[in-house]
Design an enzyme around this catalytic site. Structure first.
Site, PDB file in Angstrom:
ATOM      1  N   GLU A  25      17.922  -3.781  -9.978  1.00  0.00           N
ATOM      2  CA  GLU A  25      16.831  -4.704 -10.337  1.00  0.00           C
ATOM      3  C   GLU A  25      15.567  -3.866 -10.421  1.00  0.00           C
ATOM      4  O   GLU A  25      15.156  -3.262  -9.429  1.00  0.00           O
ATOM      5  CB  GLU A  25      16.689  -5.811  -9.292  1.00  0.00           C
ATOM      6  CG  GLU A  25      17.804  -6.839  -9.334  1.00  0.00           C
ATOM      7  CD  GLU A  25      17.984  -7.492 -10.682  1.00  0.00           C
ATOM      8  OE1 GLU A  25      17.011  -7.532 -11.469  1.00  0.00           O
ATOM      9  OE2 GLU A  25      19.103  -7.926 -10.987  1.00  0.00           O
TER      10      GLU A  25
ATOM     11  N   LYS B 295      17.818   1.206   3.168  1.00  0.00           N
ATOM     12  CA  LYS B 295      16.710   2.166   3.146  1.00  0.00           C
ATOM     13  C   LYS B 295      15.458   1.472   2.624  1.00  0.00           C
ATOM     14  O   LYS B 295      15.343   1.156   1.442  1.00  0.00           O
ATOM     15  CB  LYS B 295      17.005   3.372   2.262  1.00  0.00           C
ATOM     16  CG  LYS B 295      15.999   4.493   2.573  1.00  0.00           C
ATOM     17  CD  LYS B 295      15.782   5.479   1.465  1.00  0.00           C
ATOM     18  CE  LYS B 295      14.680   5.136   0.519  1.00  0.00           C
ATOM     19  NZ  LYS B 295      13.345   5.005   1.094  1.00  0.00           N
TER      20      LYS B 295
ATOM     21  N   GLU C 260       5.192  -0.601 -17.724  1.00  0.00           N
ATOM     22  CA  GLU C 260       4.824  -1.325 -16.513  1.00  0.00           C
ATOM     23  C   GLU C 260       3.714  -0.545 -15.808  1.00  0.00           C
ATOM     24  O   GLU C 260       3.894   0.620 -15.454  1.00  0.00           O
ATOM     25  CB  GLU C 260       6.037  -1.435 -15.582  1.00  0.00           C
ATOM     26  CG  GLU C 260       5.729  -2.228 -14.316  1.00  0.00           C
ATOM     27  CD  GLU C 260       6.896  -2.241 -13.325  1.00  0.00           C
ATOM     28  OE1 GLU C 260       7.416  -1.164 -13.013  1.00  0.00           O
ATOM     29  OE2 GLU C 260       7.257  -3.343 -12.866  1.00  0.00           O
TER      30      GLU C 260
ATOM     31  N   CYS D  79       7.179  -7.223  -9.624  1.00  0.00           N
ATOM     32  CA  CYS D  79       8.094  -6.936 -10.731  1.00  0.00           C
ATOM     33  C   CYS D  79       7.990  -7.990 -11.820  1.00  0.00           C
ATOM     34  O   CYS D  79       8.101  -7.683 -13.002  1.00  0.00           O
ATOM     35  CB  CYS D  79       9.516  -6.823 -10.213  1.00  0.00           C
ATOM     36  SG  CYS D  79      10.086  -8.274  -9.326  1.00  0.00           S
TER      37      CYS D  79
HETATM   38  P1  NAD Z   1      10.639   3.330  -6.540  1.00  0.00           P
HETATM   39  O1  NAD Z   1      11.681   3.379  -7.595  1.00  0.00           O
HETATM   40  O2  NAD Z   1       9.661   4.426  -6.454  1.00  0.00           O
HETATM   41  O3  NAD Z   1      11.325   3.257  -5.090  1.00  0.00           O
HETATM   42  C1  NAD Z   1      12.271   2.263  -4.768  1.00  0.00           C
HETATM   43  C2  NAD Z   1      13.143   2.767  -3.658  1.00  0.00           C
HETATM   44  O4  NAD Z   1      13.919   3.855  -4.150  1.00  0.00           O
HETATM   45  C3  NAD Z   1      12.373   3.307  -2.458  1.00  0.00           C
HETATM   46  O5  NAD Z   1      13.022   2.935  -1.269  1.00  0.00           O
HETATM   47  C4  NAD Z   1      12.438   4.805  -2.679  1.00  0.00           C
HETATM   48  O6  NAD Z   1      12.306   5.554  -1.494  1.00  0.00           O
HETATM   49  C5  NAD Z   1      13.820   4.953  -3.265  1.00  0.00           C
HETATM   50  N1  NAD Z   1      14.051   6.204  -3.997  1.00  0.00           N
HETATM   51  C6  NAD Z   1      13.134   7.011  -4.581  1.00  0.00           C
HETATM   52  N2  NAD Z   1      13.745   8.074  -5.143  1.00  0.00           N
HETATM   53  C7  NAD Z   1      15.072   7.927  -4.922  1.00  0.00           C
HETATM   54  C8  NAD Z   1      16.227   8.691  -5.265  1.00  0.00           C
HETATM   55  N3  NAD Z   1      16.134   9.830  -5.952  1.00  0.00           N
HETATM   56  N4  NAD Z   1      17.440   8.227  -4.897  1.00  0.00           N
HETATM   57  C9  NAD Z   1      17.554   7.066  -4.225  1.00  0.00           C
HETATM   58  N5  NAD Z   1      16.500   6.316  -3.858  1.00  0.00           N
HETATM   59  C10 NAD Z   1      15.268   6.739  -4.196  1.00  0.00           C
HETATM   60  O7  NAD Z   1       9.943   1.915  -6.673  1.00  0.00           O
HETATM   61  P2  NAD Z   1       8.721   1.345  -5.811  1.00  0.00           P
HETATM   62  O8  NAD Z   1       7.483   2.043  -6.267  1.00  0.00           O
HETATM   63  O9  NAD Z   1       9.056   1.361  -4.363  1.00  0.00           O
HETATM   64  O10 NAD Z   1       8.696  -0.184  -6.241  1.00  0.00           O
HETATM   65  C11 NAD Z   1       8.071  -0.627  -7.382  1.00  0.00           C
HETATM   66  C12 NAD Z   1       9.068  -0.857  -8.497  1.00  0.00           C
HETATM   67  O11 NAD Z   1      10.055  -1.787  -8.056  1.00  0.00           O
HETATM   68  C13 NAD Z   1       8.433  -1.491  -9.718  1.00  0.00           C
HETATM   69  O12 NAD Z   1       8.942  -0.892 -10.872  1.00  0.00           O
HETATM   70  C14 NAD Z   1       8.863  -2.950  -9.623  1.00  0.00           C
HETATM   71  O13 NAD Z   1       8.880  -3.628 -10.851  1.00  0.00           O
HETATM   72  C15 NAD Z   1      10.223  -2.810  -9.044  1.00  0.00           C
HETATM   73  N6  NAD Z   1      10.671  -4.058  -8.417  1.00  0.00           N
HETATM   74  C16 NAD Z   1      11.661  -4.773  -9.032  1.00  0.00           C
HETATM   75  C17 NAD Z   1      12.085  -5.988  -8.483  1.00  0.00           C
HETATM   76  C18 NAD Z   1      13.168  -6.776  -9.147  1.00  0.00           C
HETATM   77  O14 NAD Z   1      13.761  -7.627  -8.482  1.00  0.00           O
HETATM   78  N7  NAD Z   1      13.464  -6.547 -10.420  1.00  0.00           N
HETATM   79  C19 NAD Z   1      11.510  -6.460  -7.296  1.00  0.00           C
HETATM   80  C20 NAD Z   1      10.505  -5.706  -6.689  1.00  0.00           C
HETATM   81  C21 NAD Z   1      10.096  -4.491  -7.260  1.00  0.00           C
END
Ligand code: NAD
Length: 475
Positions: A242, A166, A377, A278
């Site tokens: 992650e 997804k 963050e 991230c």
């Molecule tokens: P997010 O948590 O809003 O979304 C991530 C994914 O989760 C999306 O595909 C979203 O549609 C899905 N999602 C949202 N609600 C959900 C639910 N209730 N159940 C299941 N899935 C759901 O994050 P974002 O805004 O897309 O990305 C930014 C975040 O990702 C930042 O916090 C960043 O630090 C982190 N990030 C971490 C890494 C790492 O490797 N540690 C890498 C890239 C980004």
């Protein structure tokens, strides 16, 4: 929930350009019923052995073809990620897409190198095998759409699983193209399925599904918490998380001896993908003896970054992902300023395009210790500068807070550098550079940043395989 092309729980998915607010695409969002159908299709594919039963070298050959096709379409993939996420196209061309190709290629080559082990049993024979989990899922964020997908597709498929991906709401198009390339490469139907959709519908359905064996999540800490709870409430699927970070850049007294390399890497750490990274080095911790000179050079370099249309090869700073992100970043800086922080550069939205969400590189100093910009963050182009007088104070500042994703350390003194690498609580510590390392090293965060070292390298197979013990009695 309003009705959409996919029925009552599937609102359509608008893909909107962060650069100018243009509607780039309108995709059907995957409904919960469609997730169910996709899981069943994947299960049939897995049980048929059409992928899981292939000799490893044949599976590897298909994935190597996929890597070649990604390389062939690299310009299109870079454009899709740049348009959807607003990332400077140069970043996508030089970093994200090559990294994604490399990940698929590397894991393809590793497909026949997953050894089990033989136990030192007296007389009898005990050995372990690593087997795929069956139907597995990946939930991916928007900031590195293709690269994060490839980190998961590579090892999940190389291990023989059938994977449902997804992508994030805002950035589904490169993953969709990847699925088309997988088909062209000869990945059988049902083995890799991309399900664009809303987190609360498609993502939640995957997290709760009782017949998905593992779920690898990359995204925010708040969503990670929900995903883990959903797994606990359903089938205890293996979850790997992650998540976010608040990573320090630690500059010891001799750091300026690295010259431009120091400033260039600090700028990358702070502002790549507009700080929506991230591992962004959003907290600069600098020894007081060099603080004035570092601030001066860093601020001058931040001001010189070209801000503008992400499609232009010269652009270093594009828009934030959407208007909500712009409002969040602007509000956080305003609150810090009102609390006494000094804004050394930036500090207000940039007027680049009326439909875009632009915020310039921003540097804050004298930030009150309890300020949210130091502890939460922010996910934007905002860095804070704090000074320290001793190594112990630097470590204390670096380890403060709930996150532990990455850190960079600058010192020519090997003892100091090694000590800091040991005492800083982060999953990835880079010394005299800002880097996550290449595909051969594990990547992942500690504390509330993640489960640590679960992505990249052979360690990634721990997410996507399970161990079976076979015990043979010697009679
Ligand atoms: P997010 O948590 O809003 O979304 C991530 C994914 O989760 C999306 O595909 C979203 O549609 C899905 N999602 C949202 N609600 C959900 C639910 N209730 N159940 C299941 N899935 C759901 O994050 P974002 O805004 O897309 O990305 C930014 C975040 O990702 C930042 O916090 C960043 O630090 C982190 N990030 C971490 C890494 C790492 O490797 N540690 C890498 C890239 C980004």
């Amino acid at each position: 929930m309003t009705a959409g092309p996919n029925g009552p729980d599937g609102r359509p998915l608008p893909v909107v350009s962060p650069a100018d607010g243009r509607l780039l695409d309108l995709l059907p969002a995957t409904t919960a019923a469609q997730v169910e159908a996709a899981v069943r299709r994947a299960r049939r594919a897995f049980d048929s052995g059409v992928w899981s039963g292939l000799p490893h070298r044949e599976r590897a050959a298909v994935l190597l073809r996929l890597a070649d096709l990604m390389h062939r379409d690299r310009e299109l993939l870079a454009r899709l990620d740049s348009e959807d996420a607003g990332k400077p196209v140069t970043e996508c061309r030089t970093s994200d897409v090559p990294d994604a190709v490399e990940a698929v290629r590397w894991f393809a080559e590793a497909a026949d190198k997953l050894y089990g082990s033989v136990a030192p049993a007296a007389g009898d024979l005990g050995f372990t095998r690593r087997e795929p989990l069956g139907v597995v899922a990946a939930i991916v964020p928007w900031n590195y759409p293709l690269a994060m997908t490839a980190w998961k597709v590579g090892p999940a498929l190389a291990a023989g699983n059938c994977l449902l991906v997804k992508p994030a709401e805002a950035t589904p198009r490169s993953a969709r193209h990847l699925a088309a390339l997988a088909e062209e490469a000869g990945v059988p139907a049902g083995v890799l399925t991309v399900l664009p959709g809303h987190g609360a519908v498609t993502g939640a359905a995957l997290a709760r599904h009782p017949r998905i064996g593992a779920l690898s999540f990359t995204g925010s800490t708040a969503t990670g918490r929900r995903v883990l709870a959903a797994a606990a409430e359903t089938n205890f699927k293996r979850v790997s998380l992650e998540m976010g970070g608040k990573s320090p850049q630690i500059l010891m007294p001799d750091a300026l001896s690295f010259g431009d390399a120091l400033i260039d890497d600090m700028i990358d750490a702070a502002f790549l993908t507009m700080g929506q990274n991230c591992t962004a080095g959003s907290r600069i911790l600098v020894h007081h003896s060099i603080a004035d000179r570092v601030r001066e050079r860093f601020v001058a370099a931040a001001r010189s970054l070209e801000i503008g249309d992400p499609a232009s090869p010269a652009t270093r700073v594009g828009p934030l992902i959407d208007r909500a992100a712009l409002a969040r970043v602007a509000a956080a800086v305003d609150v810090a300023r009102a609390g006494g922080a000094r804004v050394l550069t930036g500090g207000a939205p940039a007027d680049v395009h009326p439909g875009g969400s632009y915020y310039p590189p921003t540097v804050l100093s004298q930030v009150p210790a309890d300020s949210a910009v130091l502890t939460r963050e922010l996910f934007g182009p905002v860095v804070t500068v704090q000074t320290f007088r001793s190594e112990a104070e630097a470590v204390g500042l670096a380890n403060a807070g709930d996150y532990g994703l990455a850190a960079s350390v600058w010192s020519r003194d090997l003892d100091v550098a090694l000590r800091l690498a040991r005492t800083v609580q982060a999953g990835v510590v880079s010394v005299n550079c800002y880097s996550e390392g290449d595909i051969t090293v594990p990547f992942g965060g500690w504390k509330q940043s993640g489960f640590g070292g679960a992505e990249k390298s052979l360690a990634a197979f721990d997410q996507w395989t399970r161990r079976k013990t076979v015990w043979i009695r010697g009679r």
